[in-house]
Scaffold this active site. Structure first.
Site, short mmCIF file in Angstrom:
data_model
loop_
_atom_site.label_atom_id
_atom_site.label_comp_id
_atom_site.label_asym_id
_atom_site.label_seq_id
_atom_site.Cartn_x
_atom_site.Cartn_y
_atom_site.Cartn_z
N TYR A 130 -1.23 -99.26 30.75
CA TYR A 130 -2.53 -99.24 30.04
C TYR A 130 -3.39 -98.10 30.59
CZ TYR A 130 -1.07 -104.14 29.35
OH TYR A 130 -0.38 -105.29 29.09
N ASP B 200 -4.27 -102.04 34.01
CA ASP B 200 -5.70 -102.08 33.64
C ASP B 200 -5.77 -102.47 32.15
OD1 ASP B 200 -8.42 -101.75 33.31
OD2 ASP B 200 -8.40 -99.57 33.55
N CYS C 159 -11.10 -106.32 33.25
CA CYS C 159 -12.46 -106.43 32.74
C CYS C 159 -12.73 -107.87 32.28
CB CYS C 159 -12.69 -105.45 31.60
SG CYS C 159 -11.49 -105.62 30.27
N CYS D 50 -32.96 -106.79 21.22
CA CYS D 50 -31.79 -105.92 21.23
C CYS D 50 -30.50 -106.68 21.50
CB CYS D 50 -32.00 -104.82 22.27
SG CYS D 50 -30.55 -103.85 22.66
N1 SAH Z 1 -7.13 -97.29 32.59
C1 SAH Z 1 -7.85 -96.63 31.55
C2 SAH Z 1 -8.15 -97.48 30.30
C3 SAH Z 1 -7.99 -98.94 30.37
S1 SAH Z 1 -8.56 -99.77 28.94
C4 SAH Z 1 -9.13 -96.06 32.10
O1 SAH Z 1 -9.63 -96.52 33.10
O2 SAH Z 1 -9.66 -95.14 31.50
C5 SAH Z 1 -7.09 -100.51 28.34
C6 SAH Z 1 -6.18 -99.55 27.60
O3 SAH Z 1 -5.01 -100.26 27.20
C7 SAH Z 1 -6.76 -98.99 26.30
O4 SAH Z 1 -6.70 -97.60 26.39
C8 SAH Z 1 -5.81 -99.52 25.20
O5 SAH Z 1 -5.61 -98.59 24.17
C9 SAH Z 1 -4.53 -99.75 25.96
N2 SAH Z 1 -3.58 -100.75 25.44
C10 SAH Z 1 -3.83 -101.89 24.78
N3 SAH Z 1 -2.70 -102.59 24.57
C11 SAH Z 1 -1.69 -101.87 25.12
C12 SAH Z 1 -0.28 -102.09 25.26
N4 SAH Z 1 0.30 -103.17 24.78
N5 SAH Z 1 0.43 -101.16 25.91
C13 SAH Z 1 -0.16 -100.04 26.43
N6 SAH Z 1 -1.47 -99.80 26.33
C14 SAH Z 1 -2.24 -100.70 25.68
#
Ligand code: SAH
Length: 460
Positions: free
Chosen positions: A318, A387, A414, A84
């Site tokens: 984010y 994030d 992450c 997998c």
């Molecule tokens: N904090 C949220 C998701 C984090 S994941 C939670 O815990 O549910 C990172 C996120 O950043 C994603 O939703 C992605 O769409 C967004 N993202 C990516 N590049 C970005 C940017 N330049 N400005 C704002 N958001 C962005």
């Protein structure tokens, strides 16, 4: 140095001692200082390795025999672990995985962040690290006329049938099995990637851990789905937990699972789940954390690090569907969230309403553009939470933070490598990294999630 002068040669057998694990889970041994990367080997083990490939500065090998086993080695409980590839660390005990993940974060803090002394705490792991995923999406194929559903064999597009996935909620496994059987009974044809023919591409299920509500998504190539009503009827008779059955149409030749069109076949468009006291509406296409139990652990830590008293203005960059924003809003005066995906912001606004929260505002856009705009308009944050995706924060955003001078920055990450890189930039811009807490969101995989807190130096 010519190839012949290197300490190991292709096809040679060497006895080695493994010292380390790479971030992609391979064991590292050294022959006269020359590193060999060997999948499935663990630090502390001794064994016989066949050298498979030699490069200028390193080699790859295959583990032939283990002469001395690590105290952390274990027999992978999953029978399809090797084929997998969804999990990478089942041969390492859970205790060993947590030790490895902490060490990995510590190392990048020193090597990339030049922060050798920053406290990196023990990883917060799960008491029961199995059956944690709340979402399954499995490709559908055919074998001797019958439907199969499971996973793509590693590095191929061949579908292997699967009855159980040990990191998946049992309910999801049960529903996938049943849907496969029901669709098979009505002679629904599986989508054939090569010929771009057939109907059913993927079966997806989502399960709300707290609410017990489930959603079934049938991803089809065609709008037409024969025996639709009978299929729906059989699913709901079998699973009272199912509150929503939707069809998603994806007619493109693509590896992307979902298409743009979603039709509700039965029940609601959303199911609900809770993280802590906050309720979330989840649609077929919504982003939602796949391990809600550990998400709570992570966000509780982020909230603790933010040290809110109720007086603060907070920015959540984010923000996705507003998960962290709503968590913070419980303790802050005002929270501003920004996110690039418009549908996620729609979800975020819906979730704020659902929880009766009026002290949050969301905006669609790039964090690195929207936050400087806010700053120009006089919105100044006391605390900023970020994030970002794996690539980390945009430099322009880090510069805005440095100019805006919030008292604290809480960084949820992450990817420890980009976290360390960005912490260095913030350190050089006047912040001090106080501590880093790794949280295990994805047991048995190589993913490492962390939350770090930084303090403005002139505030000390
Ligand atoms: N904090 C949220 C998701 C984090 S994941 C939670 O815990 O549910 C990172 C996120 O950043 C994603 O939703 C992605 O769409 C967004 N993202 C990516 N590049 C970005 C940017 N330049 N400005 C704002 N958001 C962005």
């Amino acid at each position: 140095m010519t190839k012949q002068q290197l300490p190991v040669q292709k096809n040679e057998y060497v006895d080695v001692t493994f010292e380390d694990l790479t971030h992609d889970g391979a064991g590292v041994a050294k022959v006269e200082g020359f590193p060999i990367f060997v999948p499935n080997a663990l630090p502390g083990e001794r064994g016989k390795v066949k050298v498979m490939k030699v490069k200028k500065g390193y080699a790859f090998g295959r583990l032939e025999e283990i002469h001395e086993e690590s105290q952390y080695r274990m027999t992978p409980p999953c029978p399809i672990y090797k084929e997998c590839g969804g999990c990478q660390l089942q041969h390492l005990s859970y205790e060993g995985q947590l030790v490895f993940k902490q060490k990995q974060v510590k190392e990048v803090m020193a090597r990339i962040g030049h922060l050798p002394d920053v406290p990196v705490h023990s990883v917060l792991g799960m008491n029961d690290p199995w059956r944690y995923r709340n979402k399954a999406q499995v490709p559908v194929g055919e074998r001797e006329g019958g439907l199969i559903a499971g996973f793509y064999q590693q590095r191929s597009h061949e579908i292997i049938d699967m009855e159980a996935c040990l990191i998946q909620q049992e309910k999801n496994d049960e529903i996938v099995q049943a849907v496969k059987e029901i669709c098979g009974k009505y002679d629904i044809r599986a989508y054939d990637e090569q010929k771009h023919r057939g109907t059913l591409r993927h079966i997806m299920t989502r399960y709300g851990l707290v609410t017990g509500e489930a959603m079934v998504v049938l991803v089809t190539k065609t709008e037409e789905l024969p025996h639709k009503n009978s299929i729906v009827q059989e699913i709901i008779e079998k699973f009272p937990q199912v509150k929503s059955i939707v069809q998603n149409v994806n007619s493109k030749r693509t590896n992307v699972i979902m298409g743009d069109k979603t039709n509700v076949l039965w029940g609601e468009e959303y199911i609900y789940d809770l993280i802590g006291d906050i309720k979330f509406a989840i649609s077929a296409r919504s982003f939602y954390q796949v391990n809600p139990k550990q998400t709570k652990v992570l966000y509780d830590k982020a909230l603790e690090y933010a040290q809110l008293t109720g007086e603060e203005t907070v920015i959540d960059a984010y923000c996705g569907i507003g998960t962290i924003s709503l968590f913070l809003a419980q303790k802050a005066k005002k929270v501003y969230g920004v996110e690039i995906v418009p549908e996620a912001i729609e979800d975020a606004k819906r979730n704020a309403k659902l929880n009766g929260m009026t002290n949050v505002e969301f905006e669609v856009g790039e964090a690195e553009r929207v936050i400087p705009d806010w700053y120009d308009k006089g919105i100044k944050a006391d605390v900023i939470v970020v994030d970002p995706p794996r690539k980390g924060c945009d430099e322009a955003l880090l510069q805005t933070i440095i100019d805006m001078k919030p008292k604290r920055v809480v960084y949820v990450s992450c990817n420890p490598a980009t976290l360390a890189r960005d912490l260095r930039i913030l350190e050089d811009g006047g912040y001090k990294t106080v501590q880093v807490q790794p949280v295990d969101m994805f047991p048995h995989t190589l993913h490492v999630e962390s939350v770090a807190v930084l303090q403005l130096k002139e505030d000390e």
